[in-house]
Write a protein that holds these residues in place. Structure first.
Motif, short mmCIF file in Angstrom:
data_model
loop_
_atom_site.label_atom_id
_atom_site.label_comp_id
_atom_site.label_asym_id
_atom_site.label_seq_id
_atom_site.Cartn_x
_atom_site.Cartn_y
_atom_site.Cartn_z
N VAL A 141 0.38 -7.25 18.47
CA VAL A 141 -0.83 -7.40 17.66
C VAL A 141 -1.28 -5.99 17.31
O VAL A 141 -1.79 -5.25 18.16
N ASN A 142 -1.04 -5.60 16.07
CA ASN A 142 -1.21 -4.20 15.65
C ASN A 142 -2.58 -3.95 15.01
O ASN A 142 -3.32 -4.89 14.71
N LYS A 143 -2.87 -2.69 14.83
CA LYS A 143 -4.09 -2.23 14.16
C LYS A 143 -5.35 -2.62 14.94
O LYS A 143 -6.39 -2.90 14.32
N ILE A 144 -5.24 -2.64 16.27
CA ILE A 144 -6.44 -3.02 17.03
C ILE A 144 -7.50 -1.93 16.98
O ILE A 144 -8.64 -2.15 17.39
N ASP A 145 -7.11 -0.75 16.46
CA ASP A 145 -8.11 0.31 16.30
C ASP A 145 -9.06 0.01 15.14
O ASP A 145 -10.14 0.59 15.03
N LYS A 146 -8.66 -0.89 14.28
CA LYS A 146 -9.45 -1.11 13.06
C LYS A 146 -10.67 -1.98 13.32
O LYS A 146 -10.65 -2.89 14.15
N GLU A 147 -11.67 -1.67 12.55
CA GLU A 147 -12.87 -2.48 12.63
C GLU A 147 -12.53 -3.88 12.13
O GLU A 147 -11.78 -4.03 11.18
N VAL A 154 4.38 -7.84 5.29
CA VAL A 154 4.31 -6.52 4.67
C VAL A 154 2.93 -5.90 4.95
O VAL A 154 1.92 -6.60 4.98
N ASP A 155 2.96 -4.61 5.21
CA ASP A 155 1.74 -3.84 5.47
C ASP A 155 1.08 -4.11 6.82
O ASP A 155 -0.02 -3.64 7.07
N HIS A 156 1.73 -4.88 7.66
CA HIS A 156 1.15 -5.10 8.97
C HIS A 156 1.50 -3.97 9.95
O HIS A 156 1.02 -3.97 11.07
N GLY A 157 2.34 -3.03 9.49
CA GLY A 157 2.56 -1.82 10.28
C GLY A 157 3.92 -1.72 10.95
O GLY A 157 4.07 -0.98 11.92
N LYS A 158 4.91 -2.42 10.43
CA LYS A 158 6.25 -2.36 11.04
C LYS A 158 6.81 -0.94 11.04
O LYS A 158 7.27 -0.44 12.06
N THR A 159 6.75 -0.32 9.86
CA THR A 159 7.33 1.01 9.72
C THR A 159 6.60 2.01 10.61
O THR A 159 7.20 2.81 11.31
N LYS A 160 5.29 1.90 10.58
CA LYS A 160 4.49 2.83 11.35
C LYS A 160 4.72 2.62 12.85
O LYS A 160 4.76 3.58 13.63
N LEU A 161 4.89 1.40 13.22
CA LEU A 161 5.12 1.11 14.64
C LEU A 161 6.48 1.67 15.08
O LEU A 161 6.60 2.27 16.15
N SER A 221 -1.80 -0.18 18.68
CA SER A 221 -2.16 0.49 17.44
C SER A 221 -1.09 1.52 17.15
O SER A 221 -0.87 2.44 17.94
N ALA A 222 -0.42 1.35 16.05
CA ALA A 222 0.63 2.30 15.68
C ALA A 222 -0.01 3.63 15.31
O ALA A 222 0.61 4.68 15.41
N THR A 223 -1.28 3.59 14.92
CA THR A 223 -1.97 4.81 14.52
C THR A 223 -2.40 5.63 15.73
O THR A 223 -2.08 6.81 15.84
N THR A 224 -3.11 4.99 16.65
CA THR A 224 -3.57 5.74 17.82
C THR A 224 -2.52 5.73 18.94
O THR A 224 -2.70 6.38 19.96
P1 GDP Z 1 4.95 -2.35 6.92
O1 GDP Z 1 4.94 -2.80 5.50
O2 GDP Z 1 4.80 -3.52 7.85
O3 GDP Z 1 6.11 -1.48 7.29
O4 GDP Z 1 3.62 -1.52 7.14
P2 GDP Z 1 3.41 0.05 7.27
O5 GDP Z 1 3.95 0.56 8.54
O6 GDP Z 1 3.89 0.69 6.01
O7 GDP Z 1 1.85 0.11 7.37
C1 GDP Z 1 1.01 -0.37 6.33
C2 GDP Z 1 -0.29 0.37 6.33
O8 GDP Z 1 -1.01 0.09 7.53
C3 GDP Z 1 -0.12 1.87 6.31
O9 GDP Z 1 -1.11 2.42 5.50
C4 GDP Z 1 -0.30 2.28 7.74
O10 GDP Z 1 -0.80 3.60 7.87
C5 GDP Z 1 -1.33 1.29 8.22
N1 GDP Z 1 -1.22 1.04 9.65
C6 GDP Z 1 -0.11 0.68 10.32
N2 GDP Z 1 -0.39 0.52 11.61
C7 GDP Z 1 -1.70 0.79 11.76
C8 GDP Z 1 -2.59 0.78 12.90
O11 GDP Z 1 -2.23 0.51 14.04
N3 GDP Z 1 -3.89 1.09 12.65
C9 GDP Z 1 -4.33 1.39 11.42
N4 GDP Z 1 -5.62 1.67 11.26
N5 GDP Z 1 -3.54 1.40 10.35
C10 GDP Z 1 -2.23 1.10 10.52
#
Ligand code: GDP
Length: 611
Positions: A218-224, A117-124, A255-258
């Motif tokens: 491997v997600n969120k590589i944009d993050k510090e 959870v919160d690793h970015g599945k939805t965002k990806l 990075s799902a964000t960038t």
């Molecule tokens: P899920 O629970 O796996 O579906 O996770 P979400 O997609 O809801 O993402 C959880 C949080 O991580 C959200 O606040 C997203 O905006 C953030 N997030 C997801 N992917 C990235 C990423 O690649 N980079 C950054 N910085 N934040 C991300």
């Protein structure tokens, strides 16, 4: 062969012959097959220590136990087998590719995204939806229909990839539990700033158990603080070794964000598919597939998103999906465009079904509407039977007493906006356990608003109608209000669970505790004509209340219990209560054995609040 006598009722004895029964069959069903009296079977089973009625569904072990006792081998047919047989009677099979393998066409891979959870599945999934690099409808608004397909370019070829749009392993396992194999490849999302977490491992286990190849994003590589190398390191412990370390799992930094790395991820998915899977389907055969999501649309009626697995689904096809059927009125893709046909691995919305099928149901196209309807009807009947069976508790002889006492049941009708939530809610509710003598039973469930017929159904005792994200429609509201049917609306599951739990607790037989009210000492005994002996007493503590319960204590021992303060007098007047320090006359009904110096203790039973 002599008929064995069990409890005085004779039974036709089998000689090891086999009888086949559907799961959830009743003793009446069995009786019919072996030409016995249902009552004789009830008795026989009773002697084996189980008490059921003739028409109740009986579980597998019990049926087999009973069978063994009377010389029959009972073969309980699983729902899957039964369904296979049902289809066979119409000359249909599900799941087999027809025709010559050489004629099959390559089909796109179907991908499920899993991870903690919160690793970015939805965002990806969102980011990928917009990454429709080579897609013709790039820029089109994608609706959530449960799955979507995007097209990417690989080595000069346009290659579609299908994504299941509900992340998480619950939907993955739920589908697999139904026997629907949908996913070809799992994308395991791991946040580079976090690392391998419990649900990462869980997802991995599910994927490996299903023998589905994994691509790691491997997600969120944009993050510090992102440390993609650490993720690779951690996952080697679970048998996922990155290609660059000599393994065969592709790891892609994204990075799902960038949105960086998304193309690479798509490429990795396709390369993995090409390397380890030979994904092909016969587009020429009668179409089949799986329901991904179902919902009731206000304007269009039941709408199901299905994934075509083989064959080509076309407008006008007669279709049966689970226990729903109908004719495909229109096919829509995730952009809301009308399609004439859908090829394998294509998710499409099907409009034209008579009811909403459940996620994980399979669908088939059949020759005629009539056949679709017959299959759907038979499945409906089977689902009902199976539900009855699973809901019934086994009753052992030791529990006989308890069983004979009234067991109470809270009946529910669940309506919701889509089949996924209805199922999730039902599943969560069925897990509530309050007490052994109270059971919860879902008598009806469905997708859509609460209708008049739901309320009609609820017009029995103890039925609560739950609307999850739906409301009662028109006449239903009136009828419910008029008849006092309990209709409750929810938008969050846990709230529903809480309320149902407390409703169940409310049904528990109340527990009582004794609360002492007062004591009185007998000073004198009067003989009153037509009343009997009356105790002239002094109230020593508390209050003596008329009609309260009482016991008589002599020399510290209880002489009589279960008495009632039948009459209470202050001098010549009737009193309702007499307080400490006052004298009074107490009559204990027909109980006359009262002596001087006896103590009368009075108390009442108060309902104990439940924890
Ligand atoms: P899920 O629970 O796996 O579906 O996770 P979400 O997609 O809801 O993402 C959880 C949080 O991580 C959200 O606040 C997203 O905006 C953030 N997030 C997801 N992917 C990235 C990423 O690649 N980079 C950054 N910085 N934040 C991300």
């Amino acid at each position: 062969m002599a008929a064995p006598s069990m409890g005085g009722v004779s039974l036709p004895r089998g000689n090891g012959q086999t009888v086949r029964l559907p799961r959830g069959a009743s003793l009446t069903d069995l009786a019919e097959r072996i030409n016995a009296q249902p009552a004789a079977l009830v008795t026989a089973l009773f002697h084996l220590g189980e008490m059921v009625t003739a028409t109740q569904s009986v579980n597998d072990e019990t049926l087999q136990l009973l069978g063994a006792e009377i010389g029959w081998v009972i073969q309980v047919v699983s729902p899957e087998d039964e369904d296979r047989e049902l289809l066979e009677t119409f000359d249909l099979t599900f799941g087999d590719e027809e025709g010559d393998e050489e004629d099959w066409d390559i089909r796109p891979p179907v991908v499920t995204v899993m991870g903690h959870v919160d690793h970015g599945k939805t965002k990806l999934l969102d980011a990928l939806r917009h990454a429709n690099v080579a897609g013709k409808e790039a820029g089109g608004i994608t609706q959530h229909i449960g799955a979507y397909q995007i097209v990417t370019e690989l080595e000069g070829n346009e290659r579609p990839v299908t994504f299941i749009d509900t992340p998480g392993h619950e939907s993955f396992t739920a589908m697999r539990a139904r026997g629907a194999k949908v996913t070809d490849i799992v994308v395991l999302v791991v946040a580079a700033d976090d690392g391998v977490m419990p649900q990462t491992v869980e997802a991995l286990n599910h994927a490996q158990a299903a023998e589905v190849p994994i691509v790691v994003a491997v997600n969120k590589i944009d993050k510090e603080g992102a440390n993609p190398a650490k993720i690779r390191q951690q996952l080697t412990e679970y048998g996922l070794v990155a290609e660059e370390y000599g393994g065969d799992t592709m790891f892609v930094d994204v990075s799902a964000t960038t949105r960086q790395g998304l193309d690479d991820l798509l490429t990795a998915i396709l390369l993995t598919a090409d390397a380890s899977l030979d994904l092909r389907a016969n587009i020429g055969q009668d179409p089949q597939g799986v329901v991904i999501e179902g919902k009731l649309d206000k304007g269009r009626g039941p709408v199901a998103t299905v994934l075509v697995q083989r064959g080509t689904l076309r407008q006008g096809d007669s279709i049966v999906a689970g226990d729903a059927y109908g004719r495909v009125r229109s096919l829509l893709d995730e952009h809301g465009n009308k399609l004439k046909e859908a090829l394998p691995a294509r998710p499409v919305q099907v409009v034209g079904l008579t009811s909403v099928p459940r996620a994980g149901d399979t669908f088939l196209v059949v020759e005629e509407d009539r056949i679709a309807r017959q299959i759907a009807d038979r499945r409906q009947a089977r689902i009902r039977n199976a539900q009855n069976a699973s809901m019934r508790k086994r009753i052992s002889l030791e529990d006989l007493d308890a069983a004979l006492k009234e067991t109470r049941q809270l009946n529910l009708i669940i309506k919701g906006d889509n089949s996924g939530t209805v199922e999730a809610l039902e599943e969560a509710l069925m897990k509530i356990e309050v007490s052994d003598d109270i059971s919860l039973r879902v008598i009806h469930r469905g997708v859509g608003g609460i209708t008049k017929s739901d309320i009609d159904l609820a017009l029995a005792d103890d039925v609560i109608v739950l609307g999850f994200n739906v409301r009662a429609e028109g006449q239903a509201t009136e009828l419910a209000a008029r008849e006092g049917v309990d209709v409750r609306y929810y938008t969050v599951i846990y709230q529903a669970i809480e309320e149902i739990e407390s409703a169940l607790k409310g049904m528990l037989k109340p527990e009582y505790e004794e609360v002492q009210l007062g004591t009185a000492e007998v000073r004198e005994v009067f003989r009153v004509p037509r009343i009997g002996n009356v105790a002239g007493s002094l109230v020593r503590s508390g209050t003596i209340v008329r009609n309260s319960k009482a016991r008589l204590i002599r020399d510290g021992a209880v002489v009589a219990d279960n008495l009632t303060v039948d009459s209470l007098r202050r001098f010549k007047d009737d009193a309702t209560e007499v307080r400490e320090g006052y004298e009074c006359g107490i009559g204990l009904g027909s109980f006359n054995d009262i002596k001087i110096d006896d103590v009368i203790e009075t108390f009442e039973l108060r309902e104990k609040p439940r924890a």
